[in-house]
Write an enzyme that holds these catalytic residues in place. Structure first.
Site, short mmCIF file in Angstrom:
data_model
loop_
_atom_site.label_atom_id
_atom_site.label_comp_id
_atom_site.label_asym_id
_atom_site.label_seq_id
_atom_site.Cartn_x
_atom_site.Cartn_y
_atom_site.Cartn_z
N SER A 62 -9.29 2.82 3.47
CA SER A 62 -8.15 3.36 2.42
C SER A 62 -7.34 2.56 1.71
O SER A 62 -7.20 2.80 0.79
CB SER A 62 -7.27 3.90 3.16
OG SER A 62 -6.94 2.73 3.83
N LYS A 116 1.26 -0.88 0.03
CA LYS A 116 -0.47 0.26 0.22
C LYS A 116 0.39 1.19 -0.16
O LYS A 116 1.76 1.45 0.34
CB LYS A 116 -1.07 0.24 1.06
CG LYS A 116 -2.35 0.51 1.18
CD LYS A 116 -2.90 0.41 2.77
CE LYS A 116 -3.42 2.38 2.42
NZ LYS A 116 -4.49 1.05 4.14
N SER A 165 -9.67 0.15 7.39
CA SER A 165 -9.09 0.00 6.14
C SER A 165 -8.32 -1.56 5.55
O SER A 165 -7.93 -1.38 3.48
CB SER A 165 -8.06 1.13 5.62
OG SER A 165 -8.73 2.52 6.56
#
Length: 468
Positions: A157, A82, A181
Site C-alpha cells: 500500500s 504515508k 506494504s
C-alpha cells in the site's frame, strides 16, 4: 517504455540520504536548497506517477529555514509520510475520499519519532484504500504508477512512497507494512524495504489497538546504508528494551549463514521467471560462502484463509465504524469494491475469527522450528513481476480482485503474523526490465543480521538505478 526519472543537476543530485547529510555538514548544500529541489522534482514526477495526496511545501520551506529545530542525524533531508499516520496539520485520508479531510491536531507516536530524526516531510504519499490492496488504483483518485514503466503498478500500500523514492524525488520516505506494504513497493520499484520486528518502531493508537498487531512502520530507500542509518537513528529516539538493538550496521557481516531457499508460496510455485531469479540469488549467496538449502514451504495452507479473515475483520471494523472513526461525513458508498467485499467476507465469517486469530498468533511456532535449522530464509518478495495497471482494479468484482491478490501477494503476510523482520532487496530484473525483489526473513530482533547480509549483496551485485 515510459520511464519517469526526476533526477537532475540540483542540490539533491543522485545522492542517498546519508550522502546528503554529508553534503549538509560540509556546507555544500542547505536544507532550503534540498527542500526546493524535492518540491521541483515532485512537481515534475507527480503528473505521471500520481503519488502525492497532500502537499506540505510551505511547511517544509519554513522547517528548512529554521536553525536545527529538531536536530537529528537527517536534519534537513526531505522526505514524505504515508497517508495513514497522524501528523499535526495534515489530514490523513487512508487512500480514500470517503469523508471530508480534517487536519490532525497533534503528531502521532510514529510521526513524533520520525520527525525527531530531522527528516523534513514535503507532503503525504498516496496509498491503496485503507492499505487493503497491493496496488493503488482508486476509481476517482487514480492509479499510482511505476516509474520504471508507467503502464505497471508501483505496488502498495505504500505506493506513492515507493514510486517517489525510485524516481529520485526524495531519497527516503515513510512506509508501513500490514501484509507486505513496505516490501511490495520496494520490490516493484527497485528499492530496499525492511519490515522490522513487531514493536521495533512506534505505532499510532489506532494501529496499536488491533487484536493482532500486524502493522509495522518503516521506510523505503535506494541504499542499504540509508535503511541501516534510519533504524540506528530511530533507536536513539525510541528504543524497545524488549528487542536486541539494531545498532550501527555499516557493512557486511563476517559469519557465513545457513540460508533456506523456497520458491513455493503457501498456495503455489512462483512464476517460472521469478523462481529462476530466486535461484540465481541463491547461487550468488553460495558463491559468497553461505550454506544454501532448498526447502518446501512449511506454512500450512489454512494460514492464507486465516490471514484473509483477519484482514477482512479490519475492513469490517473500518466500514461499520466509519462515522465514529472518521466523522459524520463518512460515506461508505464511496468505498471501493475490495473494501466492501472484505467487510462482507468478515460479516459472513465472524464466528470463525477467534480461532483464526489464535492460529495466526501461533504461527511463530512454525517459523521458530525453521530458525532452529536456518539463520535466514530466502523467498521471492512477490510471486510474479509487477502487473499492469488494471490487473487489480478495485472496481472489479470482489471475487476477481481477491483471487488475484492472493495469487500475487503470497509470500509477504507471514512475517506480519509472526512479528518477524523481513527485507526486500532489488536483486532481480524481469525480462521486460522491471525490478524484482528478493525477500530475506529472520527471527524476531535480527534486523542487524538482515542488514549485514543486505550490505554484502549490495556490494556483490549492485542494483540498477533508474537514472542509469
Amino acid at each position: 517504455m515510459d520511464r519517469v526519472n526526476a533526477f537532475g543537476d540540483d542540490a539533491l543530485g543522485d545522492l542517498d540520504a546519508v550522502g546528503l547529510v554529508d553534503e549538509l555538514r560540509r556546507g555544500a548544500v542547505s536544507a532550503s536548497e534540498l527542500v526546493e529541489a524535492a518540491i521541483a522534482r515532485t512537481e515534475k514526477a507527480n503528473p505521471a506517477l500520481n503519488g502525492l495526496t497532500f502537499e506540505a511545501y510551505e511547511r517544509a520551506r519554513t522547517r528548512a529555514r529554521l536553525h536545527r529545530p529538531y536536530g537529528g542525524f537527517f536534519d534537513g533531508v526531505p522526505s514524505f509520510v504515508k497517508d495513514n499516520v497522524a501528523v499535526a496539520g495534515m489530514p490523513a485520508m487512508n487512500g480514500t475520499d470517503a469523508w471530508e479531510p480534517v487536519p490532525a491536531a497533534h503528531d502521532g507516536d510514529f510521526a513524533s519519532a520520525y520527525l525527531a530524526t530531522g527528516l523534513v516531510p514535503v507532503g503525504r504519499t498516496r496509498m491503496s484504500e485503507f492499505g487493503f490492496s497491493a496496488a493503488a488504483e482508486h476509481p476517482r483518485l487514480g492509479a499510482v504508477r511505476n516509474p520504471w514503466h508507467t503502464d505497471h503498478t508501483a505496488g502498495a500500500s505504500s505506493s506513492g512512497s515507493g514510486a517517489f523514492v525510485a524516481a529520485g524525488v526524495v531519497p527516503i520516505a515513510h512506509a508501513n507494512d500490514g501484509g507486505g506494504s513496505i516490501r511490495i513497493p520496494a520490490s516493484c520499484n527497485g528499492l530496499v524495504g525492511l519490515k522490522p520486528s513487531r514493536g521495533r518502531l512506534p505505532l499510532d493508537k489506532d494501529m496499536r489497538q488491533m487484536p493482532l498487531r500486524i502493522v509495522a512502520n518503516g521506510v523505503v530507500t535506494r541504499s542499504v546504508r540509508d535503511t541501516a542509518a534510519f533504524y540506528r537513528e530511530m533507536e536513539k529516539v525510541v528504543a524497545n528494551p524488549k528487542l536486541p538493538p539494531v545498532g550501527d550496521v555499516t557493512g557486511p557481516g563476517v559469519q557465513r549463514l545457513r540460508i533456506a531457499v523456497c520458491t513455493q508460496s503457501i498456495l503455489h510455485e512462483a512464476s517460472p521467471e521469478v523462481s529462476e531469479l530466486t535461484l540465481k540469488t541463491a547461487a550468488l549467496l553460495e558463491q559468497l560462502g553461505h550454506r544454501i538449502t532448498v526447502i518446501d514451504n512449511p506454512v500450512p495452507q489454512r494460514f492464507m484463509d486465516d490471514f484473509l479473515l483477519y484482514w477482512s475483520f479490519l475492513a469490517f471494523a473500518l466500514v461499520r465504524g466509519g462515522r465514529r472513526t472518521f466523522g459524520p461525513s463518512f460515506d461508505r458508498g464511496r468505498l471501493d469494491n475490495l473494501s466492501l467485499g472484505l467487510e462482507q467476507h468478515a460479516a459472513r465469517n465472524l464466528h470463525r475469527l477467534p480461532t483464526a486469530i489464535a492460529r495466526l498468533a501461533r504461527m511463530r511456532r512454525v517459523t521458530s522450528r525453521l530458525q532452529s535449522t536456518y539463520d535466514v530464509v530466502l523467498t521471492p518478495t512477490l510471486a510474479d513481476v509487477p502487473p499492469r495497471v488494471g490487473h487489480l482494479d478495485p472496481t472489479a468484482p470482489y471475487e476477481q480482485i481477491i483471487a488475484r491478490l492472493i495469487e500475487w501477494v503470497a509470500f509477504t503476510p507471514l512475517q506480519n503474523a509472526t512479528g518477524e523482520p523481513a527485507i526486500s532487496l532489488p536483486l532481480g530484473q524481469s525480462q521486460s526490465g522491471l525490478p524484482v525483489g528478493m525477500m530475506f526473513a529472520a527471527g524476531v530482533g535480527e534486523e542487524a543480521r538482515l542488514l549485514e547480509l543486505a550490505f554484502e549483496l549490495e556490494q556483490a551485485q549492485p542494483w540498477r538505478r533508474i537514472q542509469d
